[in-house]
Write a protein that holds these residues in place. Structure first.
Motif, PDB file in Angstrom:
ATOM      1  N   ALA A   1      10.552   2.108  -4.147  1.00  0.00           N
ATOM      2  CA  ALA A   1      11.376   0.919  -4.410  1.00  0.00           C
ATOM      3  C   ALA A   1      12.086   0.442  -3.152  1.00  0.00           C
ATOM      4  O   ALA A   1      12.398  -0.750  -3.020  1.00  0.00           O
ATOM      5  CB  ALA A   1      12.391   1.228  -5.508  1.00  0.00           C
ATOM      6  N   LEU A   2      12.322   1.343  -2.203  1.00  0.00           N
ATOM      7  CA  LEU A   2      13.002   0.964  -0.963  1.00  0.00           C
ATOM      8  C   LEU A   2      12.132   0.091  -0.061  1.00  0.00           C
ATOM      9  O   LEU A   2      12.622  -0.425   0.950  1.00  0.00           O
ATOM     10  CB  LEU A   2      13.446   2.210  -0.200  1.00  0.00           C
ATOM     11  CG  LEU A   2      14.591   3.015  -0.826  1.00  0.00           C
ATOM     12  CD1 LEU A   2      14.927   4.231   0.031  1.00  0.00           C
ATOM     13  CD2 LEU A   2      15.838   2.147  -1.007  1.00  0.00           C
TER      14      LEU A   2
ATOM     15  N   ALA B   1      12.312  10.980  -7.128  1.00  0.00           N
ATOM     16  CA  ALA B   1      12.654  10.747  -5.722  1.00  0.00           C
ATOM     17  C   ALA B   1      11.597   9.885  -5.041  1.00  0.00           C
ATOM     18  O   ALA B   1      11.923   8.947  -4.304  1.00  0.00           O
ATOM     19  CB  ALA B   1      12.800  12.092  -5.001  1.00  0.00           C
ATOM     20  N   TYR B   2      10.321  10.184  -5.289  1.00  0.00           N
ATOM     21  CA  TYR B   2       9.248   9.419  -4.650  1.00  0.00           C
ATOM     22  C   TYR B   2       9.178   7.988  -5.195  1.00  0.00           C
ATOM     23  O   TYR B   2       8.879   7.045  -4.449  1.00  0.00           O
ATOM     24  CB  TYR B   2       7.906  10.139  -4.823  1.00  0.00           C
ATOM     25  CG  TYR B   2       7.582  11.042  -3.655  1.00  0.00           C
ATOM     26  CD1 TYR B   2       6.531  10.760  -2.792  1.00  0.00           C
ATOM     27  CD2 TYR B   2       8.361  12.169  -3.386  1.00  0.00           C
ATOM     28  CE1 TYR B   2       6.251  11.587  -1.705  1.00  0.00           C
ATOM     29  CE2 TYR B   2       8.088  13.001  -2.304  1.00  0.00           C
ATOM     30  CZ  TYR B   2       7.032  12.706  -1.469  1.00  0.00           C
ATOM     31  OH  TYR B   2       6.771  13.511  -0.386  1.00  0.00           O
TER      32      TYR B   2
ATOM     33  N   ALA C   1      14.410   8.745   3.713  1.00  0.00           N
ATOM     34  CA  ALA C   1      13.231   9.524   3.310  1.00  0.00           C
ATOM     35  C   ALA C   1      13.446  11.017   3.490  1.00  0.00           C
ATOM     36  O   ALA C   1      12.721  11.814   2.891  1.00  0.00           O
ATOM     37  CB  ALA C   1      12.013   9.077   4.123  1.00  0.00           C
ATOM     38  N   GLY C   2      14.424  11.402   4.303  1.00  0.00           N
ATOM     39  CA  GLY C   2      14.719  12.811   4.509  1.00  0.00           C
ATOM     40  C   GLY C   2      15.843  13.265   3.607  1.00  0.00           C
ATOM     41  O   GLY C   2      15.625  13.861   2.545  1.00  0.00           O
TER      42      GLY C   2
ATOM     43  N   SER D   1       0.830  -1.210   0.000  1.00  0.00           N
ATOM     44  CA  SER D   1       0.000   0.000   0.000  1.00  0.00           C
ATOM     45  C   SER D   1       0.862   1.257   0.000  1.00  0.00           C
ATOM     46  O   SER D   1       0.549   2.239  -0.685  1.00  0.00           O
ATOM     47  CB  SER D   1      -0.932   0.005   1.215  1.00  0.00           C
ATOM     48  OG  SER D   1      -1.791  -1.118   1.204  1.00  0.00           O
ATOM     49  N   VAL D   2       1.957   1.225   0.756  1.00  0.00           N
ATOM     50  CA  VAL D   2       2.881   2.360   0.762  1.00  0.00           C
ATOM     51  C   VAL D   2       3.467   2.567  -0.631  1.00  0.00           C
ATOM     52  O   VAL D   2       3.538   3.701  -1.134  1.00  0.00           O
ATOM     53  CB  VAL D   2       3.999   2.148   1.801  1.00  0.00           C
ATOM     54  CG1 VAL D   2       5.115   3.179   1.619  1.00  0.00           C
ATOM     55  CG2 VAL D   2       3.444   2.243   3.217  1.00  0.00           C
ATOM     56  N   MET D   3       3.870   1.487  -1.270  1.00  0.00           N
ATOM     57  CA  MET D   3       4.433   1.594  -2.621  1.00  0.00           C
ATOM     58  C   MET D   3       3.417   2.191  -3.591  1.00  0.00           C
ATOM     59  O   MET D   3       3.744   3.084  -4.388  1.00  0.00           O
ATOM     60  CB  MET D   3       4.881   0.220  -3.115  1.00  0.00           C
ATOM     61  CG  MET D   3       6.081  -0.350  -2.402  1.00  0.00           C
ATOM     62  SD  MET D   3       6.563  -1.976  -3.031  1.00  0.00           S
ATOM     63  CE  MET D   3       7.215  -1.534  -4.646  1.00  0.00           C
ATOM     64  N   ALA D   4       2.182   1.717  -3.524  1.00  0.00           N
ATOM     65  CA  ALA D   4       1.149   2.193  -4.448  1.00  0.00           C
ATOM     66  C   ALA D   4       0.841   3.667  -4.231  1.00  0.00           C
ATOM     67  O   ALA D   4       0.701   4.440  -5.191  1.00  0.00           O
ATOM     68  CB  ALA D   4      -0.120   1.344  -4.283  1.00  0.00           C
TER      69      ALA D   4
END
Length: 347
Positions: A195-196, A189-190, A173-174, A103-106
């Protein structure tokens, strides 16, 4: 594990657990993914919104896109009672971890292919969804960690490695996203941040299944009882001190939420680039924050948890005055960068 085994492990060097406990490496990977989403819907995203020309007042309001993190306790009980869709074979918690990671990836992809300057509503919708997915990921990773070690007193090592992973993910992420934005743009970047999530999925699959996931499900209850039962248990356990403790926690957290949401737009307004901000707030600030963590670890055993929280609340709130000074004098002369670095260090 026998008491003798616990005593032997407690005498072992901290680093040895990474090679002797098969839960530690997955905890490191899971903590890493847990540390990524929050900044991408909070302070890092505020840099993108500032670049897109969104007003500071609007950016301040959009800090509430992290609302899911504040109310995640409402759906936490349901994650203990129901299996995840399609991935129940992994176990209740590991299955929910993978669902949350997907869900985070999407949602990161959704934000990446939006344009805050042209369609802010698109960014808001996907950011809200990212906040919900990230908060759920935090919940299920905490659930896996807590139920993977018994008794609770023996969780220190696993918790420490999860925290180390979280800090590295937070750094990615920062600082990572800010550096990438100057080189490949915010969209790239996003996508890279999405991918991470892949190493974390591998960690979820390799993580040992908690013993509690192998027993029968908790009895299903109505919506109100499912939500109210853990709140009632918390109030019963804390007793008469519950209101004071909850107010103290709120006072400790509130200034940081406000400052973090508005800090990056302030830095941008002062003329600092994304690379400058990443260097000072994330790379340099990462080690300052880590030092503060070790300082707290040495302070708490000496003066106790409650006095430490009181000191932290007052000092943390007062430290934001450094940002007020930066707002007034941060762009003055050739020492602007060092004024910036000093203010962030104090904060």
């Amino acid at each position: 594990m026998s008491p003798a085994d616990f005593e032997r492990r407690e005498r072992e060097p901290f680093w040895s657990a990474l090679f002797t406990d098969r839960r530690i490496a997955p905890a490191l990977g899971l903590g890493f993914t847990s540390g990524i989403p929050f900044l991408l819907v909070y302070s890092t995203q505020s840099a993108w919104l500032s670049d897109a020309g969104i007003s500071i007042a609007t950016i301040g309001l959009l800090s509430e896109l992290t609302l899911a993190y504040k109310f995640k306790f409402l759906w936490a009980p349901f994650l203990d009672r129901y299996d995840p869709p399609l991935l129940g074979a992994l176990g209740r918690r590991r299955g929910w971890i993978v669902v949350a990671q997907l869900s985070v990836m999407a949602t990161l992809a959704g934000i990446a292919f939006g344009d805050p300057a042209g369609s802010l509503a698109w960014t808001i919708v996907f950011s809200l969804a990212l906040g919900f997915a990230g908060a759920t990921l935090d919940l299920v990773i905490d659930g896996w960690r807590i139920t993977s070690v018994r008794p609770p007193e023996k969780q220190a090592v696993l918790s420490s490695w999860t925290e180390i992973g979280w800090r590295v993910g937070n750094l990615a992420a920062g600082a990572g996203a800010l550096f990438l934005s100057d080189r490949i743009g915010w969209r790239g970047a996003y996508i890279c941040m999405g991918a991470l999530m892949l190493p974390g999925m591998t960690a979820a699959v390799l993580a040992p299944e908690p013993a509690s996931d192998k027993v029968a499900h908790l009895a299903r209850a109505g919506f109100v009882e499912t939500v109210w039962a853990p709140i009632r248990e918390l109030w019963t356990r804390l007793g008469p001190m519950a209101p004071a403790i909850l107010l103290l926690v709120a006072g400790f957290r509130m200034p940081g939420y406000v400052a973090s949401a508005m800090a990056v737009p302030l830095f941008k307004h002062q003329g600092f680039s994304n690379t400058d901000i990443a260097t000072v707030t994330k790379l340099f600030g990462f080690w300052i924050a880590l030092g503060g963590t070790f300082l707290a670890g040495s302070l708490i055993p000496r003066i106790g948890m409650l006095p430490s929280l009181l000191i932290g609340t007052v000092a943390g709130s007062a430290s934001h005055l450094s940002l007020a000074y930066l707002a007034a004098h941060g762009g003055d002369g050739g020492t602007a960068f060092w004024t910036f670095a000093t203010a962030v260090s104090l904060d």
